[in-house]
Scaffold this active site. Sequence first.
Site, PDB file in Angstrom:
ATOM      1  NE  ARG A  72      -3.523   0.682   2.449  1.00 13.56           N
ATOM      2  CZ  ARG A  72      -3.931   1.109   3.644  1.00 13.56           C
ATOM      3  NH1 ARG A  72      -4.014   0.270   4.651  1.00 13.56           N
ATOM      4  NH2 ARG A  72      -4.263   2.360   3.832  1.00 13.56           N
ATOM      5  CD  GLN A 103     -11.909   9.901   9.387  1.00 17.21           C
ATOM      6  OE1 GLN A 103     -12.323   8.815   9.753  1.00 17.21           O
ATOM      7  NE2 GLN A 103     -12.659  10.733   8.693  1.00 17.21           N
ATOM      8  CG  HIS A 121      -7.207   7.165  11.554  1.00 19.61           C
ATOM      9  ND1 HIS A 121      -8.284   6.937  10.734  1.00 19.61           N
ATOM     10  CD2 HIS A 121      -7.729   7.403  12.780  1.00 19.61           C
ATOM     11  CE1 HIS A 121      -9.412   7.036  11.441  1.00 19.61           C
ATOM     12  NE2 HIS A 121      -9.103   7.327  12.677  1.00 19.61           N
ATOM     13  CB  CYS A 129       9.656  -0.261  17.430  1.00 18.93           C
ATOM     14  SG  CYS A 129       9.514   0.501  19.008  1.00 18.93           S
ATOM     15  CB  THR A 190     -15.081  10.785   6.311  1.00 16.36           C
ATOM     16  OG1 THR A 190     -15.211   9.753   7.303  1.00 16.36           O
ATOM     17  CG2 THR A 190     -15.761  12.047   6.799  1.00 16.36           C
TER      18      THR A 190
END
Length: 248
Positions: A72, A103, A121, A129, A190
Site C-alpha cells: 500500500r 483520517q 490515524h 516499533c 468520509t
Amino acid sequence: MTPSIPAELIERLSRAQRVVAMTGAGISAESGIPTFRDAQSGLWAQFKPEELASEAGFRAAPERVWQWYRWRYQQVRKTSPNPGHYALAQLQQRLPNFTLITQNVDGLHQAAGSTDVIELHGSIRRVRCLDNDCEEQEWPENSTGTPPKHSCGSLLRPAVVWFGEFLPEQALADAIEAVENCDLMFSIGTSSLVYPAAELPLVAQQNGAVVVEINPNPTPLSTRADYVLTGAAGVVLPELVKALPGPV
Ligand code: OAD
C-alpha cells in the site's frame, strides 16, 4: 456536474474566524487510492481488517501484514494530490485560521502544500516499533520479507492506527481543541462511521459551528449537517475556493 455552492454558505465561510476541515478516504479517491468501504473496490471489501489492521493480526502473521502495508505504501508513493487536496491547501492560505484534520495516512495533503496537518490515524509513510513506539520517518531500505527489528530490539510496524488502538494522544487533543473552537467545519469524503473521528463534526456543531458535508453519497452525518454539498471533493472544493471573494 458542477455543484452550486449556496451564496449564504460562502458568506458564512468568509466571515468565519476559525475553520476546520476533516477529510477521509474519499478525498484521495480521485488520486486513485481505494477507499475502505466502497462495496466493490473498497479495501475492506477485499481484505479482512482484523487480519491486516490489528496488533493481533500483526503478531499472528507479521510478514503478511508488513508486506500488505509495504504494498500500500508503494501504491501511495506513486500517487499525486488531486484538485481537492490543492483546494484545501489554498483555503489554508486564504482563511485566517484554518485547521486541517485527516483520517488518511497517505500524506497527500502535505504533498499538496497543506501544513500542520493533524493526522488522526497516523501515516503509512512512517514506521514505528511494535513495543516501544519509537517512530522512524522512513521505511527501512530493505523491507522485503519479514519486518526488520528497530535498534531497540522490537519489530517495526507501519505508523498507522490499527483497530482497537488509541488515536495518537496529541493529534486527538489538537483535533478536539480545533473543533470545539471553530465557527465552521467541513467533513469531506468520509463515511462518518469510524469513531472518534465521526463525532468531531457533532462536537463542532454542539459548540455552535456550522457543519458542511462534502460527499457524493449520503452518510449518517448528512441529516445532521447544516449544508450537504453532494459531489466529488475534487470538483466541489475548487468551486468553493473560486466562489470565495477576494484575490485568487
Ligand atoms: P470510507 O471508505 O469509510 O468512506 C469513504 C467515503 O468517501 C464514502 O462516504 C464515499 O461516499 C466518499 N467518497 C468517495 N469518493 C469521493 C470523492 N471523490 N469525493 C468525496 N467523497 C468521496 O473511508 P473513511 O471514512 O476515511 O481507519 O474511513 C475511516 C477510517 O476507516 C479510515 O481512516 C480507516 C478505515 O478503517 C484506519 O485505518 C484506522
